[in-house]
Motif scaffolding. Structure first.
Motif, short mmCIF file in Angstrom:
data_model
loop_
_atom_site.label_atom_id
_atom_site.label_comp_id
_atom_site.label_asym_id
_atom_site.label_seq_id
_atom_site.Cartn_x
_atom_site.Cartn_y
_atom_site.Cartn_z
N LYS C 7 0.82 -1.20 0.00
CA LYS C 7 0.00 0.00 0.00
C LYS C 7 0.86 1.26 0.00
O LYS C 7 0.60 2.20 0.71
CB LYS C 7 -0.91 0.02 1.23
N GLY C 8 1.94 1.23 -0.74
CA GLY C 8 2.77 2.41 -0.86
C GLY C 8 3.66 2.69 0.34
O GLY C 8 4.42 3.63 0.37
N GLN C 9 3.55 1.84 1.36
CA GLN C 9 4.36 2.07 2.55
C GLN C 9 5.52 1.10 2.57
O GLN C 9 5.34 -0.09 2.37
CB GLN C 9 3.51 1.78 3.79
N GLU C 10 6.71 1.62 2.87
CA GLU C 10 7.84 0.70 2.95
C GLU C 10 7.86 0.05 4.33
O GLU C 10 7.99 0.71 5.34
CB GLU C 10 9.15 1.47 2.73
N LYS C 11 7.73 -1.27 4.34
CA LYS C 11 7.80 -1.97 5.62
C LYS C 11 9.02 -2.85 5.59
O LYS C 11 9.25 -3.55 4.61
CB LYS C 11 6.55 -2.87 5.78
N SER C 12 9.82 -2.84 6.66
CA SER C 12 10.95 -3.76 6.62
C SER C 12 10.58 -5.01 7.39
O SER C 12 10.02 -4.96 8.48
CB SER C 12 12.20 -3.11 7.20
N ILE C 13 10.86 -6.14 6.78
CA ILE C 13 10.51 -7.43 7.36
C ILE C 13 11.79 -8.18 7.66
O ILE C 13 12.72 -8.17 6.85
CB ILE C 13 9.64 -8.23 6.37
N HIS C 14 11.83 -8.81 8.81
CA HIS C 14 13.07 -9.46 9.21
C HIS C 14 12.91 -10.96 9.32
O HIS C 14 11.86 -11.45 9.68
CB HIS C 14 13.53 -8.89 10.55
N VAL C 15 13.99 -11.64 9.05
CA VAL C 15 14.01 -13.09 9.19
C VAL C 15 14.72 -13.42 10.50
O VAL C 15 15.82 -12.94 10.74
CB VAL C 15 14.79 -13.74 8.02
N PRO C 16 14.08 -14.18 11.36
CA PRO C 16 14.73 -14.48 12.64
C PRO C 16 15.95 -15.37 12.46
O PRO C 16 15.93 -16.31 11.67
CB PRO C 16 13.64 -15.23 13.42
N THR C 17 17.03 -15.01 13.17
CA THR C 17 18.24 -15.83 13.15
C THR C 17 18.93 -15.72 14.49
O THR C 17 18.96 -14.64 15.11
CB THR C 17 19.19 -15.40 12.03
N SER C 18 19.51 -16.83 14.93
CA SER C 18 20.19 -16.82 16.22
C SER C 18 21.64 -16.38 16.10
O SER C 18 22.36 -16.28 17.09
CB SER C 18 20.12 -18.22 16.85
N ALA C 19 22.07 -16.05 14.87
CA ALA C 19 23.49 -15.75 14.65
C ALA C 19 23.98 -14.56 15.48
O ALA C 19 25.08 -14.59 16.03
CB ALA C 19 23.74 -15.50 13.17
N PHE C 20 23.16 -13.49 15.56
CA PHE C 20 23.63 -12.30 16.25
C PHE C 20 23.75 -12.56 17.75
O PHE C 20 24.71 -12.14 18.40
CB PHE C 20 22.69 -11.13 15.96
N ALA C 21 22.75 -13.26 18.31
CA ALA C 21 22.83 -13.57 19.73
C ALA C 21 24.05 -14.43 20.03
O ALA C 21 24.72 -14.25 21.04
CB ALA C 21 21.55 -14.30 20.19
#
Lengths: 291, 592, 179
Positions: C7-21
């Motif tokens: 709908k014209g809005q930029e939404k950022s979607i994330h993929v869960p990952t345990s790498a950063f933790a």
């Protein structure tokens, strides 16, 4: 007893009154305060955020200097006290880190082996000197003037490392106030931060936090605030001068030793009273006056 | 049934009535509002009252002794205690009068506390007037009380356990080990119920069938237990201590009949099959926790659709549970949060990513929090989704895509797991309506059986002699089911060990000559206590006293006025009404 | 992470990952990252969270657990903690959000994400050996003398040179090469 005074960066430049009052009061109570020379910044906050080992090294060097003199360290700034104790704990438990720091210190002939203790001013007053001795040394008691104690964060937290007073319900400053004839006033949010460390990143937030404390203290009916850390003292003073504060009654902020001094018979000049941005005479003039 | 005629000999029908009235202060509870001395004095003027007194605490040892002594001293043959609620001390006082030689049904309790002093605290005068009214009514009733025989029924020392799951097995063993016989019936061919099918249990690490193995082994070998698998109940009747059950067993031509004294219903649950939710029916790779647990260990790490290895797993909690407005699915199924944490923790060692999508985390039990901690330590990612915006699941060419919002990070998430595992609700098993009808059990809104009282009597039911245990009562885990089972077994053993049990004599009775055989009472009875007496022609209604709870529904429903309620007869009740409306003149010889 | 337009809005979607933790876990101070059960007592106790909507310790920890590495490292969030340790004192699971954010800062620093004010303060300390050399003027010297205090502060600036070489030159190089 002898103690090595570690001044840190800020006290000698921005709050020399605290340094002078502390030395005068401790000497009066039988502690020989020796200047620790050739020191560096303890690394709190800035180096601390960038590299763990650099931080440990900066504090480690100060601990090693004291070790060479074979005397305990007296820290009067909360942040310094926190840094030194935290890094002492780190180096005492992590051999690899300790070896790395010692490799950097070796050139100067310094070594850290964990032999000296780090004592914050409140520990020295409460444990090494004791409230009894302080009470007996009072010559001009206060007349029940109401003082609110602000402990700051790094003096009492995290308890497992610093071991000074009860972190959720500290009483040392309050008992010191009472020992010299003042009345300790309790207030909501007593253990909260003064907001000082936030000045760098977001001054508005820092001021909000600081003024919140001033509001609580004022509402509780205190005539003044006593502090045990140079940053807290400066912050709680400074926020009372910011935008939107002109119609407020300013409440004096005194480092604890500056508050104790007059009751022990010490001269104002030795305590740097004229240097306080908010005139503390409304408080210190109350000592030696009958109730 | 045997009759015990305690106190019957002491009564001759035309003997002079000698009523004693004991008014209780109950400390300050009654006396603080009601003028108890006035009540006692007024009672002395009532007809047939030969003795009155007021006591500080009638239920105390001293108070009880006073009653016993006064019964003898004044030859009392009716005793009224005006005190607290009969729910509090009726059994106490009944025992006291019995010890003094009177039939317990010649005792009447008037409630001056819950019904007077506690609810009219600010109106002492009106309260005292009401107290006087109630005592006057009780005196009139007492004049019409009749002694009733104390009846006992024998208990057949055999228990029927319905359901061979973990609860049924535990109950059977507990009873059999104490020397009583058990008939254990199970409708599937194998014992073990749901636990048998699960690979990972909690809190221990053994799979279900290993946990059950020693129990099943002992049950099979036990000389006191008769097992019937592939068995279905075709008929059940009787009353406490004397039930008859008829069972049809797979492979046997003739039905088996058993006489039992008690029944434990341990029919368990079935896992909800979430058809239509999360694309469950569209992909073999979207399965329930039960489905996963039913697969052998190695197979759990292989995608059912194409056999590829499983590297990433998503679990979703609260599937088909906690749905307001969806009947039968509004309850929390209790086992799932802990089961998910345990399962995720076990599988995480062999997977790249494990994600648990939850509404709440209810790892409530002993050591259950540790499953969550272990799972998190192994980098299982817990992510909270909003209950009103559940995760979306799409399946395209075998690839699963999930989207949801993590509430606590305030971030939109997307994930492509190899399998999705849904923790679905525990719901009542197939055929539960028949079971509830067979044993006259009621069910609550979650569909499971109601206990007699959720806190005070959690394993007995309103049908005397029938207990419930395990998930049959409500969603719970296996350890909790076993606790229920031992509790129900103890109740059953308690009954059988006593050998006989007293039944209340305050039951209904059909007057044969007045009965018009309309069957209204048979239909009306909530306890199924009325049936046809076939020995008469025409048949008439007959009350099985052991099943009767004395509720009075039949008497009220009977169009022919053919049913009387013992201890609540029309005469007794009308006497109270008349006494209330017409204050009698103080009678000579009626004063103490 | 990827973005999608709805709908014209930029939404950022994330993929869960345990790498950063897993990465944070290995850094000094970040060891307890997976002990957090998201109870919220840290945020409830936080004076900064109370003063501004921008900062929520619990939310940041969940972002780390979800693996939102780029967002966490490039934001100011971890630098807003004022290290008062109230959260550490109150946490029932033995987590110190303050310590975790310090660990995040050291990772961010390695990759060149440091707020200007911190960069400058560290630069000063590594050169002078302490923070306030420039602020120590004659005026302050006189104040000290009047109080009977030693106007010579005797601060060592050689040791910090060693630290700069050992721990910061590499960082600087990384920063300058834009890695």
């Amino acid at each position: 007893m002898d103690m090595l005074l570690y001044r840190g960066c800020t006290t000698p430049v921005r709050l020399p009154a605290y340094e002078a009052a502390t030395i005068a009061v401790l000497e009066k109570l039988g502690v020989n305060v020796i200047e620790l020379k050739d020191t560096n910044c303890c690394g709190a906050q800035y180096v601390e955020s960038m590299d763990r080992m650099a931080f440990a090294s900066m504090s480690g060097r100060i601990l090693a200097l004291a070790e060479r003199e074979e005397k305990d360290i007296l820290a009067i700034c909360g942040a310094c006290s926190g840094s030194l104790k935290t890094n002492k704990h780190f180096l005492d438990h992590d051999i690899r880190a300790r070896d790395e720091v010692n490799s950097l210190l070796a050139e100067e002939g310094l070594k850290y082996s964990g032999k000296v203790r780090v004592r914050h001013l409140l520990q020295v007053l409460a444990e090494d000197i004791g409230f009894d001795k302080i009470e007996r040394a009072v010559v001009k008691p206060y007349n029940g003037i109401k003082m609110a104690a602000h402990y700051g964060c790094h003096v009492t937290r995290p308890y497992e490392i610093v071991h000074v007073d009860d972190p959720e319900n500290p009483t040392i400053l309050d008992r010191l106030v009472e020992a010299v004839g003042g009345q300790a006033v309790d207030y909501p949010g007593k253990t909260r931060c003064c907001g000082g460390p936030m000045l760098a990143m977001d001054e508005d937030v820092a001021t909000t936090i600081g003024l919140d404390k001033i509001d609580n203290v004022t509402k509780a009916g205190a005539d003044g605030i006593v502090t045990a850390c140079v940053f807290c003292d400066i912050q709680l003073t400074q926020v009372q001068f910011g935008g939107g504060t002109s119609d407020r009654q300013k409440i004096p902020v005194l480092p604890i030793t500056q508050f104790l001094g007059p009751a022990l018979g010490l001269d104002e000049d030795m305590l740097g009273v004229e240097l306080n941005k908010i005139d503390p005479h409304s408080v210190i003039d109350c000592c030696g006056v009958s109730q | 049934m045997t009759e015990d005629s305690v106190g019957m000999n002491a009564m001759e029908s035309k003997e002079e009535l000698r009523i004693g009235v004991f008014v209780c202060h109950c400390g300050h509870n009654i006396a603080g509002v009601v003028d108890v001395e006035d009540v006692a004095k007024t009672a002395a003027t009532l007809p047939n009252v030969v003795f009155t007194t007021h006591e500080m605490f009638t239920c105390s040892d001293a108070g009880q002794e006073t009653i016993r002594t006064m019964i003898h001293e004044h030859n009392l043959n009716r005793v009224i205690v005006a005190s607290c609620s009969p729910r509090m001390h009726e059994p106490t006082f009944r025992r006291v009068v019995e010890e003094a030689g009177l039939n317990r049904y010649l005792f009447e309790q008037v409630n001056l506390r819950e019904h007077v002093s506690w609810c009219h605290m600010r109106e002492p005068e009106a309260a005292t007037a009401k107290a006087n009214d109630l005592v006057r009514m009780a005196v009139a009733r007492a004049a019409n009380l009749e002694p009733l025989p104390i009846k006992k029924v024998e208990i057949t020392p055999r228990t029927l356990v319905v359901g061979g799951g973990i609860a049924g097995l535990r109950a059977a063993l507990d009873i059999a080990d104490r020397g009583f016989e058990v008939v254990l019936i199970e409708r599937e061919r194998e014992l073990g119920g749901n636990v048998r099918k699960w690979a990972h249990m909690f809190p221990g690490d053994k799979p279900g069938h290993e946990v059950l193995e020693p129990m099943i082994h002992r049950v099979r070998k036990h000389k006191n237990i008769e097992i019937r698998t592939g068995a279905v109940i075709v008929n059940f009747e009787g009353y406490i201590g004397n039930f008859e059950v008829e069972v049809s067993v797979e492979g046997l031509k003739k039905h088996k009949k058993y006489e039992v004294g008690a029944v434990i219903v341990a029919t368990g649950f079935q896992p909800y099959v979430p058809v239509g939710l999360y694309n469950y029916d569209k992909s073999l790779d979207i399965m329930t926790l039960g489905d996963l647990q039913g697969r052998p260990d190695e197979q759990q790490f292989i995608r059912p659709s194409d056999g590829k290895p499983v590297r990433k797993v998503a679990f979703i909690g609260c599937v088909g549970s906690r749905e307001p407005g969806w009947k039968g699915h509004e309850h929390c199924s209790r086992y799932c949060c802990s089961a998910l944490a345990k399962t995720a923790g076990i599988m995480a060692d062999r997977l790249d990513e494990v994600v648990i999508l939850y509404q709440d985390i209810r790892t409530y039990g002993k050591e259950h929090e540790d499953f969550q901690r272990v799972a998190r330590q192994k980098h299982v990612i817990y992510t909270k989704y909003p209950p009103d915006a559940k995760p979306e699941v799409e399946v395209n060419d075998g690839k699963i895509t999930m989207r949801w919002k993590d509430v606590l990070a305030d971030t939109d998430m997307e994930f492509n797991p190899d399998i999705i595992v849904l923790a679905t609700a525990m719901v009542p098993p197939e055929g539960i309506e028949e079971v509830s009808h067979t044993f006259s059990l009621t069910r609550s809104s979650d569909g499971f059986f109601n206990p007699e009282h959720v806190k005070l009597n959690p394993v007995t039911t309103h049908t005397a002699g029938i207990m419930i245990a395990g998930a049959a009562q409500a969603a719970k885990n296996a350890s909790e089911s076993v606790i229920d089972a031992s509790g129900a077994a103890a109740k059953a053993v308690g009954l059988m060990a006593k050998g006989a049990v007293e039944i209340e004599s305050t039951v209904s009775r059909v007057i044969p000559d007045l009965c018009s055989s309309c069957a209204t009472c048979i239909t009306a009875c909530p306890y199924g206590a009325i049936s046809w007496d076939m020995s008469r022609d025409p048949h008439i209604a007959y009350v099985t006293e052991a099943k009767c709870h004395g509720c009075g529904t039949c008497a009220a429903a009977c169009p022919s006025n053919a049913i009387i309620m013992l201890h609540s007869t029309n005469e007794q009740i009308m006497a109270m009404v008349e006494a209330y409306l017409c204050v009698p003149v103080a009678t000579p010889g009626g004063g103490a | 992470m990827h973005t999608c337009t709805t709908k014209g809005q930029e939404k950022s979607i994330h993929v869960p990952t345990s790498a950063f933790a897993k990465e944070v876990e290995k850094v000094e101070g970040g060891e307890a990252i997976n002990k957090c059960i998201q109870c919220g007592i840290c945020t409830a106790s936080c004076v900064v969270a109370n003063a501004t909507d921008l900062y929520r310790p619990r939310r940041m920890i969940q972002k780390i657990i979800l693996g939102l590495r780029e967002e966490v490292l490039s934001s100011d969030q971890s630098w807003l903690c004022l290290n008062c340790r109230m959260c550490e004192e109150r946490c029932q699971e033995g987590v110190s959000p303050a310590e975790i954010f310090l660990a995040v800062r050291t990772i961010a620093a390695r990759e060149g994400h440091v707020p200007r004010v911190f960069k400058e303060a560290v630069k000063t300390v590594l050169e002078d050996g302490w923070m306030l050399k420039d602020a120590y003027t004659d005026f302050q010297e006189d104040e000290r003398e009047d109080l009977g205090l030693n106007p010579e502060l005797h601060m060592n600036n050689e040791f910090v040179g060693k630290l700069r070489k050992r721990y910061f030159e590499r960082k600087k190089a990384a920063e300058e090469s834009g890695s």
